[in-house]
Design an enzyme around this catalytic site. Sequence first.
Site, short mmCIF file in Angstrom:
data_model
loop_
_atom_site.label_atom_id
_atom_site.label_comp_id
_atom_site.label_asym_id
_atom_site.label_seq_id
_atom_site.Cartn_x
_atom_site.Cartn_y
_atom_site.Cartn_z
N ASP A 139 -8.06 36.11 -11.87
CA ASP A 139 -9.14 36.37 -12.83
C ASP A 139 -10.02 37.49 -12.27
O ASP A 139 -9.54 38.39 -11.61
CB ASP A 139 -9.92 35.08 -13.08
N HIS A 179 -16.61 35.75 -14.98
CA HIS A 179 -15.59 35.02 -15.75
C HIS A 179 -14.76 34.11 -14.84
O HIS A 179 -14.55 32.93 -15.13
CB HIS A 179 -14.71 36.05 -16.47
N SER A 342 -10.80 31.04 -23.17
CA SER A 342 -10.82 31.20 -21.71
C SER A 342 -11.32 29.95 -21.00
O SER A 342 -10.94 29.67 -19.86
CB SER A 342 -11.73 32.36 -21.30
#
Length: 386
Positions: A139, A179, A342
């Site tokens: 990620d 994220h 996500s």
Amino acid sequence: MFDREARLERMLARHTDAALVEPMAGRPTVVRRDQLLVAAEDAAAVEERVRRWHDFSRIEGGVCLMRLRPRARVDVCELSDRLRGDGLRPGPAVAPNTLLCGQPMWWSGPAGRPRPAAPPPVPAAAAPPRRQVTVAIPDTGLSPHPWYEDTDWYAEQRAEVAEVLDADLDSELDAQAGHGTFVAGVVLQHAPSARIRAMRVLGSDGACDELAMLCALRWLADWGRADVVNLSAGCCTYDDRPSPLLARAVARLSRAAVVVACAGNAATDRPFWPAALAQAIAVAALDGGERARFSNYGRWVDACAPGVNVVSCHVRFDGPRPPVDGVDPDLFTGYATWSGTSFAAPRVAGLIAATAAAEDLPAPAAAARVLDPARSRTLPGLGVVV
């Protein structure tokens, strides 16, 4: 209104060697110009067939990146079709170098950004795990956080996986900075004893190309110590078929690990890769008991989980916006709320990891337990509710 156009504009502005392609009307994707990805064993044969336009090649992670001369103006999507053949005989494994992107929710306003939140309860295991379970998260990386910064697994990788917060130096938190940290926090909320193996693959804008993801997946397969792999990123392809290289990489990785992937946020049943691969568990997002209006859906989706206003750990950052009514809208103190497929995917990944750890099960057996339709209800086009 869902702001896909603005999202594409941001991606193209950041990746100046990329181009929007739309061979099928209404089904766009983004590829790197003049770049083909070819399986290493097919590279010599493909290079011979494209020698009129060939500029250079290099092997990376078992894949050949083949660059074509820009002045030749070759349509890499059309060329990929021609090289793959008519399907009657196996052709070379070749694909354009498509861009993948993380999948937080994007709207035409501030709602798609993470928002500061109060801390949720600190994850704590109800009982000691019966075995150690590792969840890999390719990620945006991982920032220090009180939930895990004192663990040995974080100390082993701290420097190499640090999140980039403001790559363009505009004093704003980049669009998808944090994220990876957020995804890791969702996993830990459901599997507090899990060891996280982070990899910084996506940029702080949330994007990477297929080559970068292929290299990460190959490394994980060679490493062989991940029980579960969470992929909160993906893409659609120019022909809605999977890249043969990505399909091979996920198939190889899935021999040893369970691969969980987000279904994407385009509110469509168009296949989103790698989630739509048979070897991956595709996870859509729920808003309460119904499909979140941004979430993809379809027969290729295996499971669904809450994906709206999820709260998790995040980075520390103070942006330039002033407080409004005493509240600073861009002051992050380590926690945030965010929405998107996500963040539905790591809930499923975390529950699989927790089941494997608590019951001393191999990850595939734990996944079968979590996704057993006899134990949970199912929704059309969304799979098992987790």
